[in-house]
Structures are given as structure tokens and as C-alpha cells.
Design a protein around this motif. Sequence first.
Motif, PDB file in Angstrom:
ATOM      1  N   LEU A 185      83.398  67.875  -2.814  1.00 51.90           N
ATOM      2  CA  LEU A 185      82.843  67.868  -4.165  1.00 51.90           C
ATOM      3  C   LEU A 185      83.041  69.215  -4.851  1.00 51.90           C
ATOM      4  O   LEU A 185      83.286  69.273  -6.068  1.00 51.90           O
ATOM      5  N   LEU A 186      82.950  70.295  -4.100  1.00 49.45           N
ATOM      6  CA  LEU A 186      83.246  71.610  -4.666  1.00 49.45           C
ATOM      7  C   LEU A 186      84.707  71.679  -5.088  1.00 49.45           C
ATOM      8  O   LEU A 186      85.034  72.198  -6.162  1.00 49.45           O
ATOM      9  N   ASP A 187      85.587  71.156  -4.237  1.00 48.03           N
ATOM     10  CA  ASP A 187      87.013  71.153  -4.560  1.00 48.03           C
ATOM     11  C   ASP A 187      87.297  70.253  -5.758  1.00 48.03           C
ATOM     12  O   ASP A 187      88.135  70.573  -6.602  1.00 48.03           O
ATOM     13  N   LEU A 188      86.567  69.142  -5.856  1.00 50.72           N
ATOM     14  CA  LEU A 188      86.742  68.235  -6.994  1.00 50.72           C
ATOM     15  C   LEU A 188      86.460  68.960  -8.306  1.00 50.72           C
ATOM     16  O   LEU A 188      87.204  68.809  -9.283  1.00 50.72           O
ATOM     17  N   GLY A 189      85.395  69.742  -8.332  1.00 52.01           N
ATOM     18  CA  GLY A 189      85.090  70.500  -9.548  1.00 52.01           C
ATOM     19  C   GLY A 189      86.223  71.425  -9.934  1.00 52.01           C
ATOM     20  O   GLY A 189      86.579  71.535 -11.110  1.00 52.01           O
ATOM     21  N   ARG A 190      86.818  72.086  -8.922  1.00 54.29           N
ATOM     22  CA  ARG A 190      87.940  72.996  -9.199  1.00 54.29           C
ATOM     23  C   ARG A 190      89.177  72.215  -9.653  1.00 54.29           C
ATOM     24  O   ARG A 190      89.881  72.644 -10.575  1.00 54.29           O
TER      25      ARG A 190
END
Length: 329
Positions: free
Chosen positions: A210-215
Motif C-alpha cells: 500500500l505504501l508502494d501503491l501511493g508512490r
Amino acid sequence: MPPPNFHEQIQVDTSDEDSLYDVDSVADSSLSFASTVRDYYYENGRRYHAYRYGQYPIPNDEEEQDRLNITHHLFKLLTGGDLYRTPLAQQSAPRRILDIGTGTGAWALEMAEEFPEAEIVGTDLSPIQPSFSPPNCTFIIDDAESDWAFPKDESFDYIHARSMGGGIADWERLFRQAYNHLKPGGWIECQEFEAEIHSDDGTEEMAPMLLDLGRKLDEASRKFGKRMSIASSLSGWIEGTGFTNVTEDIYKCPVGSWPKSPRLKEIGRVSKVAVIEAIEPYSLALLTRVLGWTYERAQDYVNKCRREALNSSCHIYVLYYFVYAQRPL
């Protein structure tokens, strides 16, 4: 009306209610709403608007309409049922209201009920609004990024825009048009959420997908020319346009039923559905059109993100911004 809770730390409920859910059961809980879509284009198994195709990277199919209505409910839960934060009650009732990017028209229809003497106009790229609406509510297919065609004698008392992140290339131009189409003393309000997660206890690190999705969404939407994570920039753009009394209310919206607070727990339940349902429509077009991924790779990525959103050990939340301001008298 619940006040903004940005500066409060949300207490955690140590029970494990969220373990009862899986991706399919959460998705199946979505309500079904009727649609009158007429213009569309298919891509990656989803349906998109045909009018000015490609200008907006999010679908308009029935699945997306269900998500929009869930999100509408979530915005109201955050404000205790109110449709807006602007202090409309402190002045004479608005006579003309514009809803930019009206989507399913849910907000506009409820405003028409709340202000029966006002004329409500909703605009959108997709004709997905109900065929039948109150006599004081009208829907127009239009592109908010084009020159607005409303004549000067049809200025608005209140202009509303919600969840437009990722769909606007030049926000400052949009706000200039809004300023010019507001009556002196009229108000504008933008309601947006960030496309990234946070936590107060570091548990967002347990959600690396989910952190990577934001990026990824930020990278792809920037390349697309219409950045998605713009919520924190709205107040600066609005103030720079010449509006006064600029107010920024920020709410922490938990994802999941992990908060102790009964109110926030209920918000978290709805938010979990909204987040899981948003991952695919927000991602597919940007990952495939912009970043060049195959549909199979993008769908696998989406599924991994959705599964991670079910982790009840992650005490994550999303920030929701309500920014409102007034055109000087």
C-alpha cells in the motif's frame, strides 16, 4: 458536526474484528445502484467515458458507480452527516449551486433536497446520473477543464468539487474559473483525500504494498499530467487565486475497525470497503497506459494491495481534506 481530528491520535481496539473479512466478502457488500450510462469505452475489463476519452483515468461502469456512492456515504460519516463544511447557514440560503465532477449525482441530489429553493447544476464527463431528478436539479455533460459556458448573469452562490484528484491538469485555472463564476461573497469547497496511507504507531510499515501503491499512483499521475495526491496543495492554490477566509479541515479516516471509538470504528468499516474498491479503478489505467505494465501484471499488483488492506494489524488511516473559501464582497 464532528470537528476535524487531524491532531488527535486514534486509540486502537485490540480485538480482531477485521479478520472476519476477506477481499471477496468486502467487495460483495457494496450496494448496487441503477445507471443510465450511454457513452463508454472498454479497456482492461473496465468501462470508461467516451466523451473526451482519456482525459480521466478512472472507469464509469456500474462497479465504479457503487464505489462512488460508498465514498459519498463515507464523506458524510466523517462530517456527521453534513454534505459540506462551508458555513452556508450563516448567510442567506444559496440560490444557485454548481457541483463539478458530480459523478452519480448523489451529492447534488441531496443538496437539491436540502435547498429546495436553489437551482443545483451538476457537471461530469460521464452521463451516469439518474434519469429522473428533482425539478431544481440538472445534470450536464461537460469538461470542467474547458472554458465554462455559464453566462455572467447565472453566477453561483456555492461551487463544490469532490474527489477530483487525478482528473485536473491545471488546478489554478480551475479555481480562476470558479472565482469568475461565483457571486461576490460566494463560496467554493473542495473535498479530497490523499492517495497514500499513514499511521500514528508505525504500523503502516507492515503494509509495504500500500505504501508502494501511493508512490506508484503519484509517479504515474504526474506523468499523465494530472497528479492524484493534491489534497494538501488545495488551500494554497485557492488562496493564490484571490479567495479569502480560506479554511482547511483535515480528518483522519481509519481503514478498518481497529479504532476504539465506536464512531471511528464504523467509519473504518466503511472506509475499508471504499479503499479495497478504489485500488483497481485508481490503478489500472495509470499502470497500463502510463507506466506500460501488462494487464496481468497490474491485476496481480492490485490483488496483492487489496489483500494487504485486510491486515487488521495495520492501524492505517487516510487524510481527508475539506477546503473552503469565499470570494470577497
